[in-house]
Write a protein that holds these residues in place. Sequence first.
Motif, PDB file in Angstrom:
ATOM      1  N   LEU A 193       0.819  -1.216   0.000  1.00  0.00           N
ATOM      2  CA  LEU A 193       0.000   0.000   0.000  1.00  0.00           C
ATOM      3  C   LEU A 193       0.849   1.261   0.000  1.00  0.00           C
ATOM      4  CD1 LEU A 193      -2.840  -1.129   2.415  1.00  0.00           C
ATOM      5  CD2 LEU A 193      -2.983  -0.844  -0.075  1.00  0.00           C
ATOM      6  N   GLU A 194       1.948   1.258   0.737  1.00  0.00           N
ATOM      7  CA  GLU A 194       2.850   2.418   0.739  1.00  0.00           C
ATOM      8  C   GLU A 194       3.411   2.662  -0.656  1.00  0.00           C
ATOM      9  OE1 GLU A 194       5.740   1.513   3.743  1.00  0.00           O
ATOM     10  OE2 GLU A 194       4.363   2.024   5.380  1.00  0.00           O
ATOM     11  N   ALA A 195       3.783   1.602  -1.354  1.00  0.00           N
ATOM     12  CA  ALA A 195       4.321   1.742  -2.707  1.00  0.00           C
ATOM     13  C   ALA A 195       3.251   2.270  -3.664  1.00  0.00           C
ATOM     14  CB  ALA A 195       4.863   0.411  -3.210  1.00  0.00           C
ATOM     15  N   ALA A 196       2.032   1.769  -3.546  1.00  0.00           N
ATOM     16  CA  ALA A 196       0.943   2.237  -4.407  1.00  0.00           C
ATOM     17  C   ALA A 196       0.679   3.720  -4.173  1.00  0.00           C
ATOM     18  CB  ALA A 196      -0.317   1.409  -4.164  1.00  0.00           C
ATOM     19  N   VAL A 197       0.658   4.134  -2.925  1.00  0.00           N
ATOM     20  CA  VAL A 197       0.441   5.550  -2.607  1.00  0.00           C
ATOM     21  C   VAL A 197       1.609   6.391  -3.107  1.00  0.00           C
ATOM     22  CG1 VAL A 197       0.277   7.210  -0.700  1.00  0.00           C
ATOM     23  CG2 VAL A 197      -1.124   5.136  -0.681  1.00  0.00           C
ATOM     24  N   ALA A 198       2.834   5.915  -2.934  1.00  0.00           N
ATOM     25  CA  ALA A 198       4.003   6.660  -3.407  1.00  0.00           C
ATOM     26  C   ALA A 198       3.935   6.849  -4.923  1.00  0.00           C
ATOM     27  CB  ALA A 198       5.288   5.940  -3.015  1.00  0.00           C
ATOM     28  N   TRP A 199       3.555   5.788  -5.638  1.00  0.00           N
ATOM     29  CA  TRP A 199       3.390   5.890  -7.090  1.00  0.00           C
ATOM     30  C   TRP A 199       2.319   6.936  -7.429  1.00  0.00           C
ATOM     31  CZ3 TRP A 199      -1.248   4.883  -9.563  1.00  0.00           C
ATOM     32  CH2 TRP A 199      -1.209   5.038 -10.947  1.00  0.00           C
ATOM     33  N   ALA A 200       1.176   6.870  -6.754  1.00  0.00           N
ATOM     34  CA  ALA A 200       0.077   7.800  -7.034  1.00  0.00           C
ATOM     35  C   ALA A 200       0.510   9.245  -6.790  1.00  0.00           C
ATOM     36  CB  ALA A 200      -1.139   7.447  -6.174  1.00  0.00           C
ATOM     37  N   GLU A 201       1.222   9.475  -5.701  1.00  0.00           N
ATOM     38  CA  GLU A 201       1.679  10.831  -5.390  1.00  0.00           C
ATOM     39  C   GLU A 201       2.729  11.313  -6.391  1.00  0.00           C
ATOM     40  OE1 GLU A 201       0.860  10.763  -0.586  1.00  0.00           O
ATOM     41  OE2 GLU A 201       2.884  10.335  -1.304  1.00  0.00           O
ATOM     42  N   ALA A 202       3.624  10.428  -6.795  1.00  0.00           N
ATOM     43  CA  ALA A 202       4.711  10.815  -7.704  1.00  0.00           C
ATOM     44  C   ALA A 202       4.241  11.018  -9.140  1.00  0.00           C
ATOM     45  CB  ALA A 202       5.811   9.760  -7.668  1.00  0.00           C
ATOM     46  N   SER A 203       3.120  10.401  -9.504  1.00  0.00           N
ATOM     47  CA  SER A 203       2.688  10.429 -10.905  1.00  0.00           C
ATOM     48  C   SER A 203       1.343  11.112 -11.128  1.00  0.00           C
ATOM     49  CB  SER A 203       2.601   8.993 -11.425  1.00  0.00           C
ATOM     50  OG  SER A 203       1.536   8.301 -10.781  1.00  0.00           O
ATOM     51  N   ASP A 204       0.854  11.822 -10.128  1.00  0.00           N
ATOM     52  CA  ASP A 204      -0.491  12.406 -10.204  1.00  0.00           C
ATOM     53  C   ASP A 204      -1.502  11.305 -10.523  1.00  0.00           C
ATOM     54  OD1 ASP A 204      -2.455  14.387 -10.073  1.00  0.00           O
ATOM     55  OD2 ASP A 204      -2.191  14.957 -12.174  1.00  0.00           O
ATOM     56  N   PHE A 205      -1.400  10.228  -9.775  1.00  0.00           N
ATOM     57  CA  PHE A 205      -2.243   9.035  -9.919  1.00  0.00           C
ATOM     58  C   PHE A 205      -2.149   8.459 -11.328  1.00  0.00           C
ATOM     59  CE2 PHE A 205      -5.200   7.551  -6.528  1.00  0.00           C
ATOM     60  CZ  PHE A 205      -5.378   6.264  -7.017  1.00  0.00           C
ATOM     61  N   GLY A 206      -0.945   8.554 -11.905  1.00  0.00           N
ATOM     62  CA  GLY A 206      -0.672   7.974 -13.211  1.00  0.00           C
ATOM     63  C   GLY A 206      -0.960   8.868 -14.393  1.00  0.00           C
ATOM     64  N   VAL A 207      -1.681   9.958 -14.173  1.00  0.00           N
ATOM     65  CA  VAL A 207      -2.094  10.833 -15.270  1.00  0.00           C
ATOM     66  C   VAL A 207      -0.898  11.488 -15.939  1.00  0.00           C
ATOM     67  CG1 VAL A 207      -3.452  12.903 -15.846  1.00  0.00           C
ATOM     68  CG2 VAL A 207      -4.370  11.183 -14.280  1.00  0.00           C
ATOM     69  N   ARG A 208       0.156  11.738 -15.199  1.00  0.00           N
ATOM     70  CA  ARG A 208       1.348  12.362 -15.766  1.00  0.00           C
ATOM     71  C   ARG A 208       1.953  11.504 -16.872  1.00  0.00           C
ATOM     72  NH1 ARG A 208       4.410  13.612 -10.971  1.00  0.00           N
ATOM     73  NH2 ARG A 208       2.748  15.067 -10.530  1.00  0.00           N
ATOM     74  N   HIS A 209       1.855  10.181 -16.743  1.00  0.00           N
ATOM     75  CA  HIS A 209       2.452   9.263 -17.714  1.00  0.00           C
ATOM     76  C   HIS A 209       1.433   8.705 -18.700  1.00  0.00           C
ATOM     77  CE1 HIS A 209       6.018   9.454 -15.281  1.00  0.00           C
ATOM     78  NE2 HIS A 209       5.299   9.134 -14.220  1.00  0.00           N
ATOM     79  N   GLU A 210       0.189   8.644 -18.296  1.00  0.00           N
ATOM     80  CA  GLU A 210      -0.873   8.071 -19.134  1.00  0.00           C
ATOM     81  C   GLU A 210      -2.144   8.912 -18.935  1.00  0.00           C
ATOM     82  OE1 GLU A 210      -2.841   3.703 -19.903  1.00  0.00           O
ATOM     83  OE2 GLU A 210      -1.052   3.827 -18.671  1.00  0.00           O
ATOM     84  N   PRO A 211      -2.280   9.993 -19.697  1.00  0.00           N
ATOM     85  CA  PRO A 211      -3.378  10.937 -19.489  1.00  0.00           C
ATOM     86  C   PRO A 211      -4.779  10.322 -19.516  1.00  0.00           C
ATOM     87  CG  PRO A 211      -1.749  11.886 -20.954  1.00  0.00           C
ATOM     88  CD  PRO A 211      -1.356  10.454 -20.728  1.00  0.00           C
ATOM     89  N   ASP A 212      -4.984   9.236 -20.257  1.00  0.00           N
ATOM     90  CA  ASP A 212      -6.335   8.657 -20.326  1.00  0.00           C
ATOM     91  C   ASP A 212      -6.776   8.027 -19.007  1.00  0.00           C
ATOM     92  OD1 ASP A 212      -4.594   6.365 -20.721  1.00  0.00           O
ATOM     93  OD2 ASP A 212      -6.370   5.276 -21.462  1.00  0.00           O
ATOM     94  N   LEU A 213      -5.858   7.861 -18.071  1.00  0.00           N
ATOM     95  CA  LEU A 213      -6.252   7.331 -16.765  1.00  0.00           C
ATOM     96  C   LEU A 213      -7.218   8.261 -16.044  1.00  0.00           C
ATOM     97  CD1 LEU A 213      -2.963   5.781 -15.308  1.00  0.00           C
ATOM     98  CD2 LEU A 213      -4.910   4.597 -16.339  1.00  0.00           C
ATOM     99  N   ALA A 214      -7.148   9.537 -16.356  1.00  0.00           N
ATOM    100  CA  ALA A 214      -8.042  10.510 -15.713  1.00  0.00           C
ATOM    101  C   ALA A 214      -9.503  10.238 -16.043  1.00  0.00           C
ATOM    102  CB  ALA A 214      -7.670  11.929 -16.126  1.00  0.00           C
ATOM    103  N   THR A 215      -9.760   9.607 -17.173  1.00  0.00           N
ATOM    104  CA  THR A 215     -11.138   9.341 -17.570  1.00  0.00           C
ATOM    105  C   THR A 215     -11.526   7.872 -17.453  1.00  0.00           C
ATOM    106  OG1 THR A 215     -10.465   9.134 -19.882  1.00  0.00           O
ATOM    107  CG2 THR A 215     -11.207  11.309 -19.141  1.00  0.00           C
ATOM    108  N   ASN A 216     -10.579   7.027 -17.092  1.00  0.00           N
ATOM    109  CA  ASN A 216     -10.872   5.603 -16.937  1.00  0.00           C
ATOM    110  C   ASN A 216     -10.489   5.187 -15.513  1.00  0.00           C
ATOM    111  OD1 ASN A 216     -11.000   2.794 -16.983  1.00  0.00           O
ATOM    112  ND2 ASN A 216     -10.210   2.644 -19.066  1.00  0.00           N
ATOM    113  N   LYS A 217     -11.389   5.410 -14.588  1.00  0.00           N
ATOM    114  CA  LYS A 217     -11.102   5.154 -13.172  1.00  0.00           C
ATOM    115  C   LYS A 217     -10.863   3.680 -12.880  1.00  0.00           C
ATOM    116  CE  LYS A 217     -11.169   9.403 -12.054  1.00  0.00           C
ATOM    117  NZ  LYS A 217      -9.922  10.074 -11.744  1.00  0.00           N
ATOM    118  N   TRP A 218     -11.495   2.762 -13.616  1.00  0.00           N
ATOM    119  CA  TRP A 218     -11.251   1.325 -13.402  1.00  0.00           C
ATOM    120  C   TRP A 218      -9.800   0.993 -13.726  1.00  0.00           C
ATOM    121  CZ3 TRP A 218     -14.486  -0.868 -10.419  1.00  0.00           C
ATOM    122  CH2 TRP A 218     -15.823  -0.507 -10.438  1.00  0.00           C
TER     123      TRP A 218
END
Length: 83
Positions: free
Chosen positions: A44-69
């Motif tokens: 869980l710490e690693a998942a949160v660290a990834w989310a914080e470092a990547s804007d919940f992945g949107v920084r690397h994969e912008p379509d994640l912002a519209t695909n919550k699953w």
Amino acid sequence: MKDEETFLLFVQSLIADRVPHERRAADGAGFSGDWANNSISEFLEAAVAWAEASDFGVRHEPDLATNKWKQFAVFLYCGKIYE
């Protein structure tokens, strides 16, 4: 990932991938096979660290912002691999 069904299939696959590593000792780098995080707190710490470092992945994969699953599936996957 597009809906609840495909998300749950992903989670079942992640579980199946994890089970063989449950009782394996970690190597010198702390990995159990390809799992970098071997306790629930590390996972869980690693998942949160990834989310914080990547804007919940949107920084690397912008379509994640519209695909919550998919976004949450990637969050869980990063709990496995993110250091």
